[in-house]
Design an enzyme around this catalytic site. Structure first.
Site, PDB file in Angstrom:
ATOM      1  N   SER A  15       0.833  -1.198   0.000  1.00 30.34           N
ATOM      2  CA  SER A  15       0.000   0.000   0.000  1.00 30.34           C
ATOM      3  C   SER A  15       0.872   1.254   0.000  1.00 30.34           C
ATOM      4  O   SER A  15       0.381   2.339  -0.302  1.00 30.34           O
ATOM      5  CB  SER A  15      -0.912  -0.004   1.228  1.00 30.34           C
ATOM      6  OG  SER A  15      -0.121  -0.090   2.400  1.00 30.34           O
ATOM      7  N   TYR A  46      -4.278   1.378   3.768  1.00 34.17           N
ATOM      8  CA  TYR A  46      -5.315   0.386   3.493  1.00 34.17           C
ATOM      9  C   TYR A  46      -5.959  -0.098   4.805  1.00 34.17           C
ATOM     10  O   TYR A  46      -7.089  -0.562   4.799  1.00 34.17           O
ATOM     11  CB  TYR A  46      -4.716  -0.837   2.790  1.00 34.17           C
ATOM     12  CG  TYR A  46      -4.393  -0.676   1.317  1.00 34.17           C
ATOM     13  CD1 TYR A  46      -4.494   0.554   0.662  1.00 34.17           C
ATOM     14  CD2 TYR A  46      -3.985  -1.782   0.567  1.00 34.17           C
ATOM     15  CE1 TYR A  46      -4.187   0.661  -0.690  1.00 34.17           C
ATOM     16  CE2 TYR A  46      -3.689  -1.676  -0.781  1.00 34.17           C
ATOM     17  CZ  TYR A  46      -3.786  -0.444  -1.408  1.00 34.17           C
ATOM     18  OH  TYR A  46      -3.489  -0.349  -2.744  1.00 34.17           O
ATOM     19  N   CYS A  77       2.059  -6.371   1.536  1.00 31.56           N
ATOM     20  CA  CYS A  77       1.139  -5.692   2.464  1.00 31.56           C
ATOM     21  C   CYS A  77       0.300  -6.740   3.201  1.00 31.56           C
ATOM     22  O   CYS A  77      -0.373  -7.558   2.574  1.00 31.56           O
ATOM     23  CB  CYS A  77       0.237  -4.771   1.656  1.00 31.56           C
ATOM     24  SG  CYS A  77      -1.010  -3.928   2.627  1.00 31.56           S
ATOM     25  N   GLU A 156       5.194   6.609   9.593  1.00 30.30           N
ATOM     26  CA  GLU A 156       5.221   7.425   8.365  1.00 30.30           C
ATOM     27  C   GLU A 156       5.686   8.849   8.659  1.00 30.30           C
ATOM     28  O   GLU A 156       6.270   9.515   7.813  1.00 30.30           O
ATOM     29  CB  GLU A 156       3.826   7.476   7.734  1.00 30.30           C
ATOM     30  CG  GLU A 156       3.361   6.145   7.224  1.00 30.30           C
ATOM     31  CD  GLU A 156       3.521   5.988   5.724  1.00 30.30           C
ATOM     32  OE1 GLU A 156       3.228   6.931   4.989  1.00 30.30           O
ATOM     33  OE2 GLU A 156       3.960   4.901   5.301  1.00 30.30           O
ATOM     34  N   THR A 195       3.595  -4.190   7.634  1.00 35.34           N
ATOM     35  CA  THR A 195       4.879  -3.800   7.037  1.00 35.34           C
ATOM     36  C   THR A 195       5.677  -2.798   7.870  1.00 35.34           C
ATOM     37  O   THR A 195       6.898  -2.777   7.836  1.00 35.34           O
ATOM     38  CB  THR A 195       4.632  -3.146   5.662  1.00 35.34           C
ATOM     39  OG1 THR A 195       3.560  -2.210   5.801  1.00 35.34           O
ATOM     40  CG2 THR A 195       4.297  -4.171   4.614  1.00 35.34           C
ATOM     41  N   HIS A 196       4.965  -1.929   8.596  1.00 32.76           N
ATOM     42  CA  HIS A 196       5.637  -0.832   9.291  1.00 32.76           C
ATOM     43  C   HIS A 196       6.197  -1.208  10.663  1.00 32.76           C
ATOM     44  O   HIS A 196       7.036  -0.510  11.196  1.00 32.76           O
ATOM     45  CB  HIS A 196       4.664   0.339   9.487  1.00 32.76           C
ATOM     46  CG  HIS A 196       4.351   1.070   8.225  1.00 32.76           C
ATOM     47  ND1 HIS A 196       3.803   0.456   7.129  1.00 32.76           N
ATOM     48  CD2 HIS A 196       4.514   2.380   7.885  1.00 32.76           C
ATOM     49  CE1 HIS A 196       3.635   1.352   6.174  1.00 32.76           C
ATOM     50  NE2 HIS A 196       4.057   2.522   6.602  1.00 32.76           N
TER      51      HIS A 196
HETATM   52  N1  DGL Z   1       1.015  -2.099   4.341  1.00 30.66           N
HETATM   53  C1  DGL Z   1       0.016  -2.160   5.397  1.00 30.66           C
HETATM   54  C2  DGL Z   1       0.092  -3.538   6.073  1.00 30.66           C
HETATM   55  O1  DGL Z   1       1.088  -4.221   6.051  1.00 30.66           O
HETATM   56  C3  DGL Z   1       0.196  -1.067   6.424  1.00 30.66           C
HETATM   57  C4  DGL Z   1      -0.116   0.303   5.928  1.00 30.66           C
HETATM   58  C5  DGL Z   1      -1.578   0.480   5.522  1.00 30.66           C
HETATM   59  O2  DGL Z   1      -2.458   0.502   6.393  1.00 30.66           O
HETATM   60  O3  DGL Z   1      -1.800   0.627   4.318  1.00 30.66           O
HETATM   61  O4  DGL Z   1      -0.883  -3.962   6.658  1.00 30.66           O
END
Ligand code: DGL
Length: 275
Positions: A15, A46, A77, A156, A195-196
């Site tokens: 995302s 997302y 993601c 972020e 991911t974060h």
């Molecule tokens: N990439 C999303 C995940 O791993 C985190 C960021 C988002 O909420 O888009 O769930």
């Protein structure tokens, strides 16, 4: 099989910027492979969205990768994997790998009391994807899930390492460490289901304490990619790898966020559009 088949790139979809953590591990384990990364930064996050919306976005991304002749695509993601992997898997000729099952496998390897806590976005938690993946692999595992809506915006904003981030981590990790009846076991392993969150690993480990193991899905996802490439005879033998990064929305914004998150110069980023 044409030699060119193995030379085609691996696609990575996220995302936004966070999936670069998975790209990093993939490049480490598979240095000969070329990659194309797509971050849908314009529509990030997302995590707070509805499932149908995220399925639609993921479908668009898979079409984008099909147009670039990828030999395999990784949905880096967690949120997109949770709600869209099953749908898009059957719609594409290339293999699609998500991060949830590899993450679940990593957690089950780490846990000694079969009690796993999952930190994730609101939609990943709602989907129950981690519970299913963990129970598929071990029907007796205890799972406690914790949505963490504050963490992605903090990362972020480049605030990993700040007192604010530590306070948010305390708020989310604390409940996983306290007994609260059968549905809330005290966990011995915390799975970073977003991911974060690897960017907050230090804070999470500090709050969780020495007896709790903290795992993410990057290593096991890269391992899954290696296995699928090998079984499809798609592993690239050698040569110079090419790495491209695309973002929806302004490339400069993607670069700024990548710089804030990773504290290093981000890769060259080109702008693209979805669908
Ligand atoms: N990439 C999303 C995940 O791993 C985190 C960021 C988002 O909420 O888009 O769930």
């Amino acid at each position: 099989m044409r030699a060119a088949d193995a030379d085609r790139p691996i696609g990575l979809f996220d995302s936004g910027v966070g999936g670069l953590t998975v790209l990093r591990e993939l490049r480490r384990q598979l240095p000969a492979e070329s990659t194309i990364y797509l971050g849908d930064e314009a529509r990030m996050p997302y995590g707070p969205r509805e499932p149908a919306e995220v399925v639609g976005f993921t479908r668009e991304a898979m079409r984008w990768f099909a147009g670039r002749d990828c030999k395999l695509v990784v949905i880096a993601c967690n949120t997109a994997t949770s709600v869209a992997l099953e749908a898009v898997r059957d719609e594409n000729v290339f293999p699609v790998i998500g991060v949830v099952r590899p993450g679940a496998a990593a957690a089950l390897t780490a846990t000694s009391r079969r009690a796993v806590g999952v930190l994730a976005t609101a939609l990943t938690v709602r989907s129950g994807a981690y519970i299913r993946a963990l129970r598929d692999l071990d029907p007796l595992v205890d799972v406690a899930q914790q949505p963490c809506p504050k963490l992605v915006p903090l990362v972020e904003a480049g605030k990993a390492g700040s007192p604010e981030a530590l306070a948010a981590v305390r708020e989310y990790v604390g409940p996983l460490l306290t007994e609260g009846g059968v549905v809330r076991p005290v966990v011995d392993t915390v799975l970073l289901g977003c991911t974060h969150y690897p960017l907050l690993r230090r804070e999470i480990e500090r709050v969780a304490g020495r007896d709790v193991r903290v795992v993410d899905s990057a290593t096991t996802t890269a391992l899954a990619v290696r296995e699928v490439l090998a079984s499809h005879r798609l592993t690239r033998a050698g040569g110079t790898a090419v790495h491209e990064v695309f973002a929806t929305g302004p490339a400069e914004r993607f670069r700024e966020i990548a710089r804030a998150i990773f504290k290093e110069d981000p890769p060259d980023v080109r702008e693209t559009r979805l669908p």
